[in-house]
Design a protein around this motif. Structure first.
Motif, PDB file in Angstrom:
ATOM      1  N   UNK A 204       0.832  -1.210   0.000  1.00  0.00           N
ATOM      2  CA  UNK A 204       0.000   0.000   0.000  1.00  0.00           C
ATOM      3  C   UNK A 204       0.858   1.247   0.000  1.00  0.00           C
ATOM      4  N   UNK A 205       1.957   1.244   0.772  1.00  0.00           N
ATOM      5  CA  UNK A 205       2.838   2.412   0.817  1.00  0.00           C
ATOM      6  C   UNK A 205       3.480   2.665  -0.542  1.00  0.00           C
ATOM      7  N   UNK A 206       3.911   1.597  -1.226  1.00  0.00           N
ATOM      8  CA  UNK A 206       4.488   1.761  -2.557  1.00  0.00           C
ATOM      9  C   UNK A 206       3.465   2.373  -3.509  1.00  0.00           C
ATOM     10  N   UNK A 209       2.907   6.207  -2.548  1.00  0.00           N
ATOM     11  CA  UNK A 209       3.964   7.222  -2.663  1.00  0.00           C
ATOM     12  C   UNK A 209       4.698   7.202  -3.997  1.00  0.00           C
ATOM     13  N   UNK A 210       4.766   6.060  -4.673  1.00  0.00           N
ATOM     14  CA  UNK A 210       5.594   5.954  -5.865  1.00  0.00           C
ATOM     15  C   UNK A 210       5.223   6.971  -6.959  1.00  0.00           C
ATOM     16  N   UNK A 211       3.926   7.142  -7.313  1.00  0.00           N
ATOM     17  CA  UNK A 211       3.593   8.143  -8.342  1.00  0.00           C
ATOM     18  C   UNK A 211       3.996   9.554  -7.944  1.00  0.00           C
ATOM     19  N   UNK A 212       3.887   9.872  -6.672  1.00  0.00           N
ATOM     20  CA  UNK A 212       4.235  11.214  -6.217  1.00  0.00           C
ATOM     21  C   UNK A 212       5.738  11.453  -6.350  1.00  0.00           C
ATOM     22  N   UNK A 272      10.346  11.033  -0.978  1.00  0.00           N
ATOM     23  CA  UNK A 272      11.046   9.772  -0.765  1.00  0.00           C
ATOM     24  C   UNK A 272      11.312   9.505   0.702  1.00  0.00           C
ATOM     25  N   UNK A 273      11.653  10.575   1.463  1.00  0.00           N
ATOM     26  CA  UNK A 273      11.910  10.399   2.888  1.00  0.00           C
ATOM     27  C   UNK A 273      10.637   9.990   3.624  1.00  0.00           C
ATOM     28  N   UNK A 274       9.510  10.585   3.238  1.00  0.00           N
ATOM     29  CA  UNK A 274       8.239  10.198   3.862  1.00  0.00           C
ATOM     30  C   UNK A 274       7.933   8.732   3.607  1.00  0.00           C
ATOM     31  N   UNK A 275       8.146   8.297   2.376  1.00  0.00           N
ATOM     32  CA  UNK A 275       7.915   6.893   2.039  1.00  0.00           C
ATOM     33  C   UNK A 275       8.861   5.989   2.829  1.00  0.00           C
ATOM     34  N   UNK A 322      13.175  -4.986   1.790  1.00  0.00           N
ATOM     35  CA  UNK A 322      11.979  -4.143   1.752  1.00  0.00           C
ATOM     36  C   UNK A 322      12.340  -2.710   2.125  1.00  0.00           C
ATOM     37  N   UNK A 323      13.093  -2.572   3.226  1.00  0.00           N
ATOM     38  CA  UNK A 323      13.518  -1.239   3.629  1.00  0.00           C
ATOM     39  C   UNK A 323      14.465  -0.639   2.599  1.00  0.00           C
ATOM     40  N   UNK A 324      15.321  -1.494   1.998  1.00  0.00           N
ATOM     41  CA  UNK A 324      16.217  -1.008   0.952  1.00  0.00           C
ATOM     42  C   UNK A 324      15.452  -0.487  -0.252  1.00  0.00           C
ATOM     43  N   UNK A 325      14.353  -1.168  -0.596  1.00  0.00           N
ATOM     44  CA  UNK A 325      13.532  -0.712  -1.718  1.00  0.00           C
ATOM     45  C   UNK A 325      12.908   0.641  -1.416  1.00  0.00           C
ATOM     46  N   UNK A 326      12.471   0.834  -0.165  1.00  0.00           N
ATOM     47  CA  UNK A 326      11.900   2.133   0.217  1.00  0.00           C
ATOM     48  C   UNK A 326      12.966   3.221   0.147  1.00  0.00           C
ATOM     49  N   UNK A 327      14.164   2.912   0.619  1.00  0.00           N
ATOM     50  CA  UNK A 327      15.233   3.907   0.580  1.00  0.00           C
ATOM     51  C   UNK A 327      15.708   4.178  -0.851  1.00  0.00           C
ATOM     52  N   UNK A 328      15.494   3.199  -1.743  1.00  0.00           N
ATOM     53  CA  UNK A 328      15.949   3.318  -3.121  1.00  0.00           C
ATOM     54  C   UNK A 328      14.960   4.050  -4.014  1.00  0.00           C
ATOM     55  N   UNK A 329      13.765   4.319  -3.485  1.00  0.00           N
ATOM     56  CA  UNK A 329      12.709   4.817  -4.364  1.00  0.00           C
ATOM     57  C   UNK A 329      13.074   6.142  -5.026  1.00  0.00           C
TER      58      UNK A 329
END
Length: 611
Positions: A204-206, A209-212, A272-275, A322-329
């Motif tokens: 859900x988070x991806x 936030x991803x489009x934004x 990205x930081x919020x995500x 998973x956390x790496x993917x969030x940090x990589x966004x």
């Protein structure tokens, strides 16, 4: 996205599809990539042993009730005195060897990554640079130089750093996480179920936030292009800026563009930081929930303390990708935008994509014919409007007219730089569209009004069209162009570099005569001369005229003229008005008609030395 003239419209690709489009650049390195994957795969798989090491340390090495017997048995098997101290020393030594092996794999993997990426970056940039030389000139008309530099340098680096570094690390980490999840599910399904229960929250988070982040990354790249474009434009116009005392105004404008770029970057970073923060929060919840459940199992003696620490390590491996993917966004979205821009450049319409199927000229007499030529830079605003013109071999024809009448455009269409909207150009009776433009240009010598000398030696500049020309022919061209004495006066002669830093900075007139020598060396059958005598003093103009006379001998010439002294050397003058031929004929005859277009231009002082 709007597609201007010359841009090839193609189906939209997903981010993954865009990245996969660069697979051909990695294909030649597949052997090295396979070795690199083997190294990093071994590194990540060996890393899975780390939680087991902690279990062995807690349950078997540390002394305590019910612990330590296995370690003493290890010591006895190794011929050591079975004691807690020997067991601890043996374990620490083995773990140090294990950790050193892991770091060696990591080092060689990182070294392999760097070498592969740098090679691919160099190859991709070379491919882009080569592509730029094949593009239609329309592309350069609508694109700032700074934007192109940004695409070739920053975008390629951004793209390949992701593909070859961070993305692969996250992918291998995800593989390690999947293996860890399988181990956890087999060892303790309840803890695995707790961790898996939080996966929908990550999804859900991806999606949220991803489009934004992508929109913010795209806006940042647009503002970066404007910033780089302004750099290139203002550096070229530095003399004008100083002449009109606009340094402060341009500095403020550049600051505004830089501020806009910085604001866009901040917006993208905050998204990205919020995500990443929300992802970290969910990861913390899932790991703490699993850890709390594990503590209950330890309390109920369903797990040992060492097993709990081991399972916690596996949970960390599961959550790390998973956390790496969030940090990589942020990097992913920046690279996705960069990849699309690089791919757009690679897919730009080329000047002559079918040239290998066209006629290759081996000779040219120099007859030029233009029939009903129409052309527009901007749709609906034609520059040439059904223009007709015929030039015989060896004839010198001057093109004159007010600014914007189509002189330069006509020459560029004859050179094949732009495709005509209708009508045609014929060389020796052959339609231009049937000729390989590169072979055609071997027979055309161009002397532009704007001086273009490269940061290279005199020889390299003069022999630009014939790099293998012998020195004797280079000197002959310099003599004919009235510039040999200047070259002999240089410290290293033909090998002297040109440019302010080298001390050999030719004047405008000397530079134009070097350009004439460059054209002479290829022995062209057609010469295109864009009034090389403008802005020269009388002595320099006389030298230039003698050089031009040698260049024009026995050759067809199209001269964009601005001075009457140049026109006297022409067989015919063609006056252009509003994209058409207004009148033509010998210059003396045209002056006898006081109401003619040529006579009106002379009276209006369109020519610098007109009476």
């Amino acid at each position: 996205m709007a597609h201007g003239p010359g841009r090839m419209k193609r189906p939209a690709l997903s981010n993954l599809g865009v990245f996969l489009a660069f697979e051909p650049y990695f294909r030649p390195h597949r052997g090295r990539i396979a070795r690199w994957f083997a190294l990093y795969g071994a590194y990540f798989l060996a890393g899975i042993l780390t939680p087991y090491a902690f279990k062995a340390y807690i349950d078997d090495v540390l002394p305590g009730p019910g612990r330590g017997r296995s370690a003493c048995a290890w010591c006895a098997a190794l011929g050591l005195r079975p004691s807690p101290e020997a067991a601890l020393g043996t374990f620490c030594g083995a773990y140090l060897l294990y950790a050193a092996g892991l770091q060696a794999l990591n080092y060689w993997g990182a070294l392999g990554t760097t070498r592969i990426i740098e090679d691919v970056v160099a190859e991709l940039r070379a491919s882009l640079f080569e592509k730029l030389h094949r593009l239609q000139l329309r592309f350069f008309d609508r694109t700032l130089g700074g934007e192109i530099v940004n695409q070739v340098t920053t975008d390629t680096r951004q793209l390949l750093n992701l593909l070859g570094g961070e993305l692969i690390n996250v992918s291998l980490s995800a593989f390690m996480g999947a293996v860890s999840l399988a181990i956890l599910a087999c060892w303790n399904p309840r803890l695995a179920a707790i961790v898996a229960a939080f996966l929908p929250a990550y999804a859900w988070l991806f999606r949220r936030f991803l489009p934004r982040v992508h929109r913010a990354a795209r806006a940042w790249r647009v503002r970066e292009d404007r910033l780089w474009g302004n750099w290139g434009e203002k550096l070229r116009g530095m003399a004008v800026i100083r002449a009109f005392i606009r340094e402060r105004g341009e500095a403020l404008r550049h600051y505004g563009l830089g501020r806009a770029s910085a604001d866009s970057w901040t917006r993208m970073t905050l998204e990205g930081a919020a995500m990443g923060s929300w992802g970290g929060f969910v990861a913390g919840l899932s790991s703490q929930a699993a850890y709390a459940a594990g503590c209950v199992l330890v309390y109920d003696r369903a797990l040992s303390l060492g097993e709990l620490v081991t399972l916690t390590g596996f949970i960390t491996f599961i959550l790390a990708p998973v956390q790496g993917a969030f940090n990589l966004v942020n990097t992913w979205q920046q690279s996705a935008v960069s990849a699309r821009r690089v791919l757009d450049l690679l897919r730009e319409a080329e000047e002559d994509p079918e040239r290998h199927r066209k006629r290759r000229l081996t000779s040219l007499r120099g007859a030029v014919a233009v029939e009903g030529l129409r052309f527009s830079y901007v749709p609906g605003r034609p520059v040439l409007k059904g223009l007709d013109l015929s030039v015989e071999p060896g004839e010198r024809v001057a093109l004159v007219g007010r600014t914007g009448c189509g002189k330069t455009t006509l020459v560029q269409l004859i050179l094949g730089f732009y495709p005509a909207e209708s009508g045609r150009v014929l060389l020796d009776g052959i339609p231009l569209g049937e000729i390989d433009a590169r072979t055609l240009r071997r027979f055309i010598g161009v002397v532009p009004q704007e001086l273009t000398l490269f940061s290279a030696t005199v020889r390299a500049n003069v022999a630009y069209g014939r790099p293998d020309a012998p020195d004797a022919e280079v000197w002959a061209a310099l003599e004919a162009a009235q510039i040999a004495d200047y070259v002999r006066s240089l410290p290293r002669g033909l090998d002297c570099p040109l440019g302010a830093d080298s001390g050999a900075a030719p004047s405008r007139g000397q530079g134009q005569r070097l350009a004439v020598a460059r054209a002479l060396l290829i022995d062209p059958r057609v010469v295109v001369l864009d009034e090389a005598t403008s802005a020269l003093d009388s002595l320099e103009e006389a030298r230039m005229q003698r050089a031009v006379d040698r260049l024009l001998e026995g050759r067809t010439a199209l001269i964009i003229a601005h001075r009457l002294s140049t026109l006297r050397r022409c067989h015919r003058v063609v006056v252009l008005e509003d994209g058409r031929v207004a009148e033509q004929g010998p210059p003396e005859d045209l002056l006898r008609s006081p109401d003619g277009a040529y006579a009106r231009l002379a009276r209006a002082h369109a020519f610098g030395d007109a009476p």
